[in-house]
Design a protein around this motif. Structure first.
Motif: not given
Length: 269
Positions: A23, A25-27, A55, A57-58
């Motif tokens: 994604p 913004h990788v969480l 993916y 959901q970050g």
């Protein structure tokens, strides 16, 4: 559009086929560990759906084939438990070298037999799907399948002859007996470090009771991990279905688990 990257990652012995969805913004990171042998084929479609959900959901999700399986390099007869574990470690170490975000593992069915203390030391949480930590029982069931296969062949070799072979042909797979012996030695008692967030999804109809063996495994893991959350899924066991099916109830519960894991990692950071 989902940002998807397909590659051959250099594992400990050869290339590993991987699909990475990243994604914007990788969480956190989520590595999917395939279960063993035919179970990998039975769960592949569900792993893909879970990876897509993660993916959105970050989560950066990584799906790969073990060495000697799927589209990865090598042959199954060349594989060993240690090799497959080393491939997991290499991927986890690579993620850690390039990111400070949390790392989670998704382990359906027999995939938990690949866990080691070293692997657990590199991750922040686990998602377990109907896990079975009893390697001896898994191998016994697998060998019964081998015997049935042999007895239905034209030459009908007896079980004693089958047991004398170095390689076994089971459900279309040629497997080194040593690999099965290695998995037979795997058990929950060998894992000493289990202090990570852990979700255990148990498929069980509302009218059924958990078997003593399953209950014993859950209690044993709970004794090792005070962060264990067990959730019941009253839906079809998709890996046993004759046609491809999605367990919608599980996917909804899994998304909630993703959210909770991300919330936990955000609090820690």
């Amino acid at each position: 559009m989902i940002s998807t990257h397909v590659e051959f990652y250099q594992g400990a012995k050869g290339p590993l086929f991987r699909i990475i969805r990243t994604p914007e913004h990788v969480l956190a990171h989520l590595l999917f560990i395939a279960p063993l042998f035919e179970q990998a084929n039975q769960t592949r479609h569900h792993i893909t759906r879970s990876a897509i959900n993660g993916y959105h959901q970050g989560l950066q999700t990584i799906v790969y084939d073990h060495y000697g399986t799927g589209d990865s390099g090598g042959e199954l007869v060349e594989a060993s438990l240690g090799l497959w574990q080393q491939d997991i470690l290499l991927q986890l170490e690579n993620i850690k070298a390039n990111s400070v975000q949390a790392i989670y593992l998704s382990l359906p069915l027999s995939a938990v037999l690949l866990l080691s203390d070293e692997i657990l030391s590199l991750v922040d949480g686990l998602i377990l799907l109907q896990p079975d930590f009893n390697g001896k029982r898994f191998v016994q069931q697998f060998k019964r399948l081998a015997l049935v296969t042999k007895l239905t062949q034209a030459d009908k070799k007896n079980s004693a002859e089958m047991n004398g072979q170095e390689n076994l042909d089971i459900a279309g797979y040629t497997i080194d007996k040593k690999l099965l012996e290695q998995f037979a030695g795997q058990s929950l008692s060998q894992l000493t470090s289990f202090n990570v967030d852990c979700y255990w999804f148990e498929w069980l109809a509302n009218t059924d009771e958990l078997s003593p063996g399953r209950l014993k495994q859950q209690q044993a893991l709970a004794n090792k991990n005070n962060k264990l959350i067990v959730q019941q899924v009253a839906a079809v066991k998709f890996w046993q279905a004759t046609e491809l099916q999605l367990s919608t109830e599980f996917l909804v519960q899994e998304q909630l688990a993703f959210s909770q894991l991300l919330s936990n990692s955000a609090e820690i950071s």
